[in-house]
Design an enzyme around this catalytic site. Structure first.
Site, PDB file in Angstrom:
ATOM      1  N   ARG A   1      11.336  -1.430  11.252  1.00  0.00           N
ATOM      2  CA  ARG A   1      10.177  -1.021  12.048  1.00  0.00           C
ATOM      3  C   ARG A   1      10.005  -1.992  13.219  1.00  0.00           C
ATOM      4  NH1 ARG A   1       5.174   0.310   8.059  1.00  0.00           N
ATOM      5  NH2 ARG A   1       4.100  -0.883   9.691  1.00  0.00           N
TER       6      ARG A   1
ATOM      7  N   ARG B   1      12.152  -5.769   5.123  1.00  0.00           N
ATOM      8  CA  ARG B   1      11.898  -4.336   4.882  1.00  0.00           C
ATOM      9  C   ARG B   1      12.713  -3.446   5.826  1.00  0.00           C
ATOM     10  NH1 ARG B   1       5.920  -1.932   5.451  1.00  0.00           N
ATOM     11  NH2 ARG B   1       6.081  -2.874   7.522  1.00  0.00           N
TER      12      ARG B   1
ATOM     13  N   ARG C   1      -9.450   0.766   8.713  1.00  0.00           N
ATOM     14  CA  ARG C   1      -9.153  -0.630   9.094  1.00  0.00           C
ATOM     15  C   ARG C   1     -10.214  -1.286   9.929  1.00  0.00           C
ATOM     16  NH1 ARG C   1      -2.878  -1.329   9.274  1.00  0.00           N
ATOM     17  NH2 ARG C   1      -2.382   0.720   8.488  1.00  0.00           N
TER      18      ARG C   1
ATOM     19  N   ARG D   1      -0.329  -8.733  13.394  1.00  0.00           N
ATOM     20  CA  ARG D   1      -0.921  -7.806  12.417  1.00  0.00           C
ATOM     21  C   ARG D   1      -1.739  -8.557  11.373  1.00  0.00           C
ATOM     22  NH1 ARG D   1       4.347  -5.349  10.554  1.00  0.00           N
ATOM     23  NH2 ARG D   1       3.188  -4.012   9.119  1.00  0.00           N
TER      24      ARG D   1
ATOM     25  N   LYS E   1       0.845  -1.203   0.000  1.00  0.00           N
ATOM     26  CA  LYS E   1       0.000   0.000   0.000  1.00  0.00           C
ATOM     27  C   LYS E   1       0.884   1.259   0.000  1.00  0.00           C
ATOM     28  CE  LYS E   1      -2.002  -1.213   3.890  1.00  0.00           C
ATOM     29  NZ  LYS E   1      -1.269  -2.468   4.195  1.00  0.00           N
TER      30      LYS E   1
HETATM   31  P1  AP5 Z   1       4.877  -1.610   1.862  1.00  0.00           P
HETATM   32  O1  AP5 Z   1       4.556  -0.752   0.706  1.00  0.00           O
HETATM   33  O2  AP5 Z   1       5.613  -1.003   3.014  1.00  0.00           O
HETATM   34  O3  AP5 Z   1       3.555  -2.391   2.353  1.00  0.00           O
HETATM   35  P2  AP5 Z   1       2.296  -1.877   3.151  1.00  0.00           P
HETATM   36  O4  AP5 Z   1       1.100  -2.550   2.602  1.00  0.00           O
HETATM   37  O5  AP5 Z   1       2.303  -0.365   3.203  1.00  0.00           O
HETATM   38  O6  AP5 Z   1       2.636  -2.519   4.548  1.00  0.00           O
HETATM   39  P3  AP5 Z   1       2.628  -1.922   6.006  1.00  0.00           P
HETATM   40  O7  AP5 Z   1       3.344  -2.909   6.863  1.00  0.00           O
HETATM   41  O8  AP5 Z   1       3.162  -0.501   6.042  1.00  0.00           O
HETATM   42  O9  AP5 Z   1       1.129  -1.910   6.299  1.00  0.00           O
HETATM   43  P4  AP5 Z   1       0.475  -1.895   7.639  1.00  0.00           P
HETATM   44  O10 AP5 Z   1      -0.908  -1.673   7.210  1.00  0.00           O
HETATM   45  O11 AP5 Z   1       0.694  -3.036   8.520  1.00  0.00           O
HETATM   46  O12 AP5 Z   1       1.257  -0.701   8.404  1.00  0.00           O
HETATM   47  P5  AP5 Z   1       0.943   0.842   8.629  1.00  0.00           P
HETATM   48  O13 AP5 Z   1       2.194   1.580   8.592  1.00  0.00           O
HETATM   49  O14 AP5 Z   1      -0.160   1.304   7.774  1.00  0.00           O
HETATM   50  O15 AP5 Z   1       5.698  -2.876   1.314  1.00  0.00           O
HETATM   51  C1  AP5 Z   1       6.214  -3.837   2.209  1.00  0.00           C
HETATM   52  C2  AP5 Z   1       7.577  -4.319   1.696  1.00  0.00           C
HETATM   53  O16 AP5 Z   1       7.387  -5.000   0.464  1.00  0.00           O
HETATM   54  C3  AP5 Z   1       8.566  -3.166   1.412  1.00  0.00           C
HETATM   55  O17 AP5 Z   1       9.862  -3.592   1.759  1.00  0.00           O
HETATM   56  C4  AP5 Z   1       8.443  -2.962  -0.106  1.00  0.00           C
HETATM   57  O18 AP5 Z   1       9.651  -2.476  -0.681  1.00  0.00           O
HETATM   58  C5  AP5 Z   1       8.133  -4.389  -0.573  1.00  0.00           C
HETATM   59  N1  AP5 Z   1       7.292  -4.427  -1.764  1.00  0.00           N
HETATM   60  C6  AP5 Z   1       6.256  -3.610  -2.087  1.00  0.00           C
HETATM   61  N2  AP5 Z   1       5.710  -3.969  -3.260  1.00  0.00           N
HETATM   62  C7  AP5 Z   1       6.399  -5.064  -3.701  1.00  0.00           C
HETATM   63  C8  AP5 Z   1       6.319  -5.899  -4.849  1.00  0.00           C
HETATM   64  N3  AP5 Z   1       5.408  -5.675  -5.802  1.00  0.00           N
HETATM   65  N4  AP5 Z   1       7.191  -6.931  -4.967  1.00  0.00           N
HETATM   66  C9  AP5 Z   1       8.126  -7.158  -3.996  1.00  0.00           C
HETATM   67  N5  AP5 Z   1       8.266  -6.399  -2.888  1.00  0.00           N
HETATM   68  C10 AP5 Z   1       7.417  -5.367  -2.731  1.00  0.00           C
HETATM   69  O19 AP5 Z   1       0.381   0.799  10.119  1.00  0.00           O
HETATM   70  C11 AP5 Z   1       1.222   0.467  11.196  1.00  0.00           C
HETATM   71  C12 AP5 Z   1       0.441   0.451  12.486  1.00  0.00           C
HETATM   72  O20 AP5 Z   1      -0.121   1.757  12.738  1.00  0.00           O
HETATM   73  C13 AP5 Z   1      -0.763  -0.499  12.537  1.00  0.00           C
HETATM   74  O21 AP5 Z   1      -0.385  -1.824  12.856  1.00  0.00           O
HETATM   75  C14 AP5 Z   1      -1.601   0.161  13.636  1.00  0.00           C
HETATM   76  O22 AP5 Z   1      -1.076  -0.085  14.907  1.00  0.00           O
HETATM   77  C15 AP5 Z   1      -1.416   1.640  13.344  1.00  0.00           C
HETATM   78  N6  AP5 Z   1      -2.432   2.145  12.398  1.00  0.00           N
HETATM   79  C16 AP5 Z   1      -2.206   2.708  11.185  1.00  0.00           C
HETATM   80  N7  AP5 Z   1      -3.362   3.037  10.600  1.00  0.00           N
HETATM   81  C17 AP5 Z   1      -4.351   2.650  11.445  1.00  0.00           C
HETATM   82  C18 AP5 Z   1      -5.769   2.689  11.389  1.00  0.00           C
HETATM   83  N8  AP5 Z   1      -6.429   3.186  10.340  1.00  0.00           N
HETATM   84  N9  AP5 Z   1      -6.451   2.180  12.445  1.00  0.00           N
HETATM   85  C19 AP5 Z   1      -5.829   1.706  13.531  1.00  0.00           C
HETATM   86  N10 AP5 Z   1      -4.496   1.617  13.645  1.00  0.00           N
HETATM   87  C20 AP5 Z   1      -3.755   2.100  12.607  1.00  0.00           C
END
Ligand code: AP5
Length: 212
Positions: free
Chosen positions: A157, A127, A88, A168, A13
């Site tokens: 992270r 990552r 979410r 997660r 994402k």
């Molecule tokens: P990346 O693009 O970083 O993936 P992502 O889907 O953004 O994964 P996240 O781990 O950031 O999502 P998340 O939803 O758990 O975390 P968030 O920060 O939102 O890609 C991942 C890896 O794969 C990278 O190394 C990238 O280079 C690689 N990659 C990408 N595309 C690829 C491809 N096509 N092929 C190969 N490799 C690839 O949230 C973190 C925390 O914040 C949550 O757990 C929660 O505690 C809190 N939080 C955030 N938003 C909310 C909400 N709305 N409600 C409640 N809590 C929230």
């Protein structure tokens, strides 16, 4: 245009939010990035979110809806937003709809990023992210300077440790997957994106779907 990116942790994402928002001239808004910046800066919001995030649990809905309400009213959001991981839970989808309605707007498309679990775990385990701009990288060692030359260096992270990754993925299935049905029932356009393959190809897939 207002777009919601949904998908499990590691689905790409954050990776896609950047080029998709740039190509469409929309604002990128990632609640995870907002929370990690608050945590790094030691704000009250960051302190409240810290333990939830490190465990891999969701931060309370009221905190997220506060962030969304404030951000959506900002001039930078006027042309539209790409919301990365910002919806979410069903109460968040409901709350965002109310915030949008007050502004005379709505969610135009929900993109669901589809990636098998084994690949998600592999991606998250290798990552690193920039500690300034939060750009994610694959297979780069901690301490490496960020390509954007913003003075940042790459770090792991806290929630990319194996136990937090498992948590997660579980939380995603329990609390976030039902959001898709909520959007379908409420008439939003929900599109599944095959998010496996070269990153540039996935950007093109997303843009094609949005244009169709
Ligand atoms: P990346 O693009 O970083 O993936 P992502 O889907 O953004 O994964 P996240 O781990 O950031 O999502 P998340 O939803 O758990 O975390 P968030 O920060 O939102 O890609 C991942 C890896 O794969 C990278 O190394 C990238 O280079 C690689 N990659 C990408 N595309 C690829 C491809 N096509 N092929 C190969 N490799 C690839 O949230 C973190 C925390 O914040 C949550 O757990 C929660 O505690 C809190 N939080 C955030 N938003 C909310 C909400 N709305 N409600 C409640 N809590 C929230």
């Amino acid at each position: 245009m207002n777009i919601v990116l949904l998908g499990p942790p590691g689905a790409g994402k954050g990776t896609q939010a950047e080029p998709v928002s740039a190509r469409l001239g929309l604002r990128k808004l990632a609640t995870g990035d907002v929370l990690r910046t608050a945590l790094r800066d030691g704000t009250e919001q960051g302190k409240r979110a810290k333990s939830f995030m490190e465990r891999g649990d969701l931060v309370p809905d009221a905190v997220i809806l506060g962030i969304l309400k404030e951000a959506m009213a900002e001039p930078a959001s006027a042309a539209g937003v790409v919301l990365d991981g910002a919806v979410r839970t069903v109460p968040q989808a409901d709350g965002l709809a109310a915030v949008m309605a007050e502004l005379g707007r709505r969610v135009d498309a929900v993109l669901m990023f589809d990636v098998p679990d084994e690949e998600l775990v592999q991606r998250l385990s290798s990552r690193t992210v920039c500690d300034v701009c939060q750009t994610p990288y694959s297979g780069r060692a901690p301490g490496t300077p960020c390509d954007r030359k913003d003075g940042g260096k790459l770090v792991r992270r806290a929630d990319d440790e194996p136990e937090a990754i498992r948590r997660r993925l579980h939380v995603y299935r329990e609390q976030t997957a039902p959001v898709l049905d909520w959007y379908r029932k409420n008439g939003a356009r929900v599109v599944a994106i095959d998010a496996v393959g070269p990153k540039e190809d996935i950007t093109e897939r997303v843009l094609r779907e949005l244009a169709s």
